[in-house]
Design an enzyme around this catalytic site. Structure first.
Site: not given
Length: 954
Positions: A593, A597, A334
């Site tokens: 996070d 996800d 990410d």
């Protein structure tokens, strides 16, 4: 009165009152609470009545856990040997072999004790760290919202549930907009369900959309989750590691079984050997050949390694994730919060206003109105923080309804009443969403996109703001046409260590791919700054659309493999990227996070929840980070490879020793009819195990490339090295028994025809080289170059001192051994050292024949760690020169057919090499710009670039 109270609480605990069905106001009455929550004192009182909000942990029986270490196939073979020692070894006028029985029992107890202690210590340490990651929840106590551990919740508490939260207890929703709840962990429903105010939400489910308050109606074992705990219990699967352990164990057991079968066929029908002598020879193969310490060594190594990872800020929820991280060759990361600081700022000088009667300050106020003033995310905090006083965000207005951010709509909105009683709605969010919402004309849309591109070229994100009038004065009404107010530039600076960390990852053969929801231009700018390269594509390219001409002919799979990252990514894209990489035989890691996800984290081989991740992300992950940034991941990769290297080193050693014992003693028994003492081979096993236990803390050099279990290499290396050691023992025995070589060359007395002294000589020779073999299997290069750990080398010399003293002085009739003196001991040590040297060469030959890469370690000594500060300098300079020549057209770019064959890590590492090359070219281009020259001067002069940029714009 107190009695009635207790009776009422008992009814609630025993579900005498159906709090799921009765009206919400009656729920509040029955629970004696209000929408303002409980007081701290009342919460403590109810906690004593209902108990903590957690499931009852199963108490582990320490005795059964200890005995469990003796319950595996390898231990069964040793236990069979113990039974043979007293049940079958009873003939020929001799009593049962009690000394072997006791020795085997002691060996089993030693292994179990070490496993129990080390695993218990590591488990306690990890549990203590996991306690710090206990689920948290927002609870209303004493009229104030605060974040508390979910364990303190009691019926009657008012809690806040928002996107990404795991519902901490069963509750009934209060007033507000519906939530989307994922109950798949409880009910198996694959799609999120909509929960309206008044309906129940279950502990353990995940909030996928929305934000709402709820009143707790059940906690702990009384929740739906608690009552159906067996549906969600962890099965503690060992997965691939257990399969490897089983395969190696089966190989060793089969090797012993074949050796025993040959001995039985030859000794009894052909050689007509005595019954008891045959049993003793069979016991030698059983006791010496079985790698009894293997489960202990591997489990302890993994447990200690897990503890070390936790100390570095990476808590492993699944132990076998260590071996998968060691083999990881692609990391999908990410961007926001992992590669960058996730601390957004607005460049007010670049704010663009699209409405004439509005200035920049008013635009910021409108954006702040569409932001949370409590429980803020990073963007809300950034926007509200730009105001002189955060209270300005709600000054002069009355909030009617707030629409929170979710990954699908990518915007927030507020419906409010101004001081004149007029209703308005303001929304802020992703520019494309707001532009579509406002239905901009073509010229205005082009202007907006030009500004967005200008922001993106400077590495700035864009935030759009829109407004409408709600003439119907109803929060659910569509309102008047939306008006596009303007664009705000947001900048999320990269972490100071991200660029260096990515370079380290690429050097380790881990290709880092940026997966971001931001626009493509921003992704490319961030990738360039971080040295990742700019070979990035929009998420639409995953569907075969919008691909560059240069890659138009590439299939989607190859595109994913070749890309440095993807932009504009949605949750389903992340999942698809991970899935496709896995189908191409990559070991894929994924950081995340947020709740969006979670699917990709669960799909990835190694799901990594970054620091401050949501409960949903942590639940779906294999490793939870307690420190921010990528650097902890690279450290964890190195540590995992070191842990894995220790385990692989031992498995090669174990297979080698099995072959060496079985073949060596079988040949001695069948050719010379030499009956070695089972008790002495037991002494060898005990001393070996004592030394080998220290390998879990050995100093090793992690593999410079991703590593994995290669059973072909393990078995081939073990068979070749074991055969060599067996031949080495047979040659030694032949020279000592049938020739006067040692007497003639070294002046020692002959021990030919003296079986007890031959036993002592063979015992010492076997003991020395068997333990010294670990130094060969533990090293990737020459064994005498890679220094072992203090405990391993100390244990080796201590064990061999004991073995030498036994061979020199022992006079044990029960073990059929008589001391041979220091002269013979010196000869045996010299013989062992001389014949030890070819072991390294054999190791290189095996690896070369299997992979063609072993000579890299011999010639280049290529390792992940080195004391040389300029390691790889020449190679980097050559790559830089090549990149310069390619950039300026002095030579054609090199092409690679790396996508044709994925069978070896040479091909896999080329992906990382190409990423490094693209990153170098991107940095070179940057230095040929004015901005690049300024940054270069600033870096050389040691100036503060951030301070300079506050006053000047380049």
């Amino acid at each position: 009165m107190a009695g009635n109270k207790d009776s009422s609480w008992d009814d609630i605990k025993n579900e005498g009152i159906d709090l799921e069905k009765i009206p919400i106001e009656e729920v509040l009455t029955q629970l004696r609470c209000t929408r303002e929550g409980l007081t701290s004192d009342e919460g403590q009182t109810r906690l004593e009545i209902f108990g903590p909000n957690k499931l009852e942990e199963k108490k582990e029986n320490k005795v059964l856990k200890f005995l469990g270490f003796m319950w595996n196939p390898l231990s069964w073979v040793m236990e069979l040997a113990a039974i043979m020692a007293i049940a079958l070894a009873n003939g020929g006028g001799r009593p049962p072999d009690w000394q072997d029985f006791v020795g085997i029992t002691v060996l089993l107890i030693i292994n179990s004790t070490i496993s129990f202690i080390e695993e218990n210590n590591a488990g306690n340490a990890a549990a203590a760290l996991m306690a710090g990651l206990a689920p948290k929840t927002k609870v209303l106590r004493d009229g104030k919202w605060s974040e508390q551990e979910a364990a303190i919740l009691v019926p009657g508490d008012i809690i806040s549930i928002k996107l990404g939260d795991i519902v901490p207890a069963d509750g009934r929703l209060l007033d507000g907009d519906p939530l989307k709840i994922d109950q798949s962990a409880l009910t198996g429903e694959s799609l999120p369900v909509t929960k309206h105010p008044g309906q129940e939400v279950y502990s353990g489910s995940t909030c996928k959309q929305g934000e709402l308050e709820a009143v707790v109606i059940a906690t702990g074992v009384h929740t739906f989750f608690g009552k159906a705990a067996h549906l969600v219990d962890s099965t503690n699967q060992e997965g691939h590691f257990q399969k490897v352990l089983t395969a190696i164990g089966n190989f060793c057991i089969c090797s012993i079984a074949i050796g025993m079968l040959i001995e039985i066929v030859v000794m009894y029908p052909i050689q007509k050997r005595a019954y008891r002598d045959g049993i003793d020879n069979l016991l030698v193969l059983l006791i010496g050949g079985i790698p009894i310490a293997m489960p202990t060594v591997l489990s302890v190594t993994m447990a200690i390694g897990s503890h070390r990872l936790s100390q570095q800020g990476a808590i492993t929820k699944r132990m076998t994730a260590i071996e998968e991280m060691a083999g990881m060759d692609v990391l999908c990361s990410d961007k926001t919060g992992t590669l960058t600081l996730n601390k957004l700022t607005v460049d007010k000088s670049m704010v663009e206003v699209f409405v004439k009667d509005l200035d920049k300050d008013q635009l910021l106020v409108n954006a702040a109105r569409a932001s949370r003033v409590e429980n803020q995310d990073a963007i809300d905090a950034c926007i509200v923080g730009m105001l002189g006083d955060p209270r300005e965000a709600r000054e002069g207005i009355t909030e009617v309804h707030f629409f929170p951010f979710n990954p699908v709509d990518k915007r927030t909105a507020i419906t409010y009443i101004d001081a004149n009683g007029n209703w308005h709605r303001v929304s802020k969010g992703a520019p494309e969403q707001i532009i579509e919402l406002c239905n901009l004309r073509e010229d205005a849309s082009k202007r907006a996109h030009d500004i967005i591109d200008k922001f993106a070229d400077r590495g700035l994100r864009s935030l759009a703001v829109g407004r409408q009038t709600v003439s119907e004065k109803d929060k659910n009404s569509p309102g008047e046409p939306w008006q596009f107010l303007g664009l705000l530039p947001l900048f999320d600076p990269p972490r100071h260590d991200s660029a260096e960390t990515i370079r380290r990852a690429l050097d380790l053969g881990v290709n880092v791919k940026m997966i971001t929801g931001d626009q493509l231009a921003i992704g490319k700018e961030t990738g360039r700054r971080l040295g990742m390269g700019t070979n990035m594509y929009p998420s639409s390219a995953l569907l075969g659309q919008d691909k560059d001409e240069s890659i138009a002919s590439l299939p989607v799979d190859e595109l994913i493999e070749k890309a440095d990252g993807f932009a504009g990514v949605f949750p389903e894209h992340k999942y698809e990227i991970v899935k496709r990489l896995q189908e191409m035989k990559h070991i894929c890691g994924m950081t995340g996070d947020g709740v969006n996800d979670a699917p990709a984290l669960k799909r990835a081989d190694i799901g990594i929840a970054v620091a401050d991740a949501t409960d949903a992300a942590r639940s779906a992950s294999d490793i939870v980070l307690t420190e921010p940034g990528l650097s902890v991941i690279v450290s964890a990769v190195l540590t995992s490879r070191a842990i894995f290297q220790r385990m692989k080193n031992y498995t090669i050693y174990a297979v080698s020793i099995t072959i060496r014992i079985v073949m060596g003693f079988m040949l001695l028994a069948l050719i010379w009819k030499f009956d070695f003492s089972p008790f002495m081979v037991l002494i060898v096993a005990i001393l070996n195990d004592g030394t080998i236990m220290t390998i879990s803390k050995d100093r090793v050099k992690p593999s410079p490339l991703p590593d994995s279990w290669k059973l072909k290499e393990i078995f081939a290396t073990g068979v070749v090295l074991g055969t060599y050691l067996a031949v080495m023992t047979v040659v030694f025995f032949w020279a000592a028994e049938s020739t006067d070589f040692f007497s003639a060359k070294f002046g020692v007395r002959s021990i030919s025809g003296n079986p007890h002294e031959l036993t002592a000589a063979v015992y010492l020779q076997v003991s020395i080289v068997s333990q010294a073999l670990i130094f060969v299997t533990r090293s990737r290069s020459w064994s005498y170059v890679e220094r072992p750990g203090f405990w391993l080398i100390s244990a080796f010399f201590m064990a061999q001192l004991i073995a030498t003293l036994i061979a020199v002085y022992a006079n044990w009739n029960f073990a059929r051994i008589r001391g041979i003196g220091w002269g013979w001991a010196g000869v045996i040590w010299l013989y062992s050292i001389v014949f030890y040297i070819p072991l390294d060469i054999l190791k290189f030959i095996i690896r070369y024949s299997l992979s063609g890469r072993a000579w890299d370690n011999v010639i280049e000594n290529k390792t992940a760690f080195t004391s040389k500060k300029d390691y790889g300098k020449g190679e980097r300079e050559a790559q830089w020169a090549q990149a310069q020549r390619t950039l300026h057209g002095l030579q054609p770019a090199q092409t690679s057919d790396m996508f044709n064959d994925k069978s070896t890590y040479r091909e896999l590492s080329e992906i990382a090499d190409q990423a490094k090359r693209r990153a170098e070219v991107a940095r070179l281009r940057e230095r040929h710009t004015l901005k690049g020259h300024v940054e270069s001067v600033v870096k050389q002069k040691g100036l503060d670039i951030e301070a300079i940029q506050q006053h000047y714009t380049l």
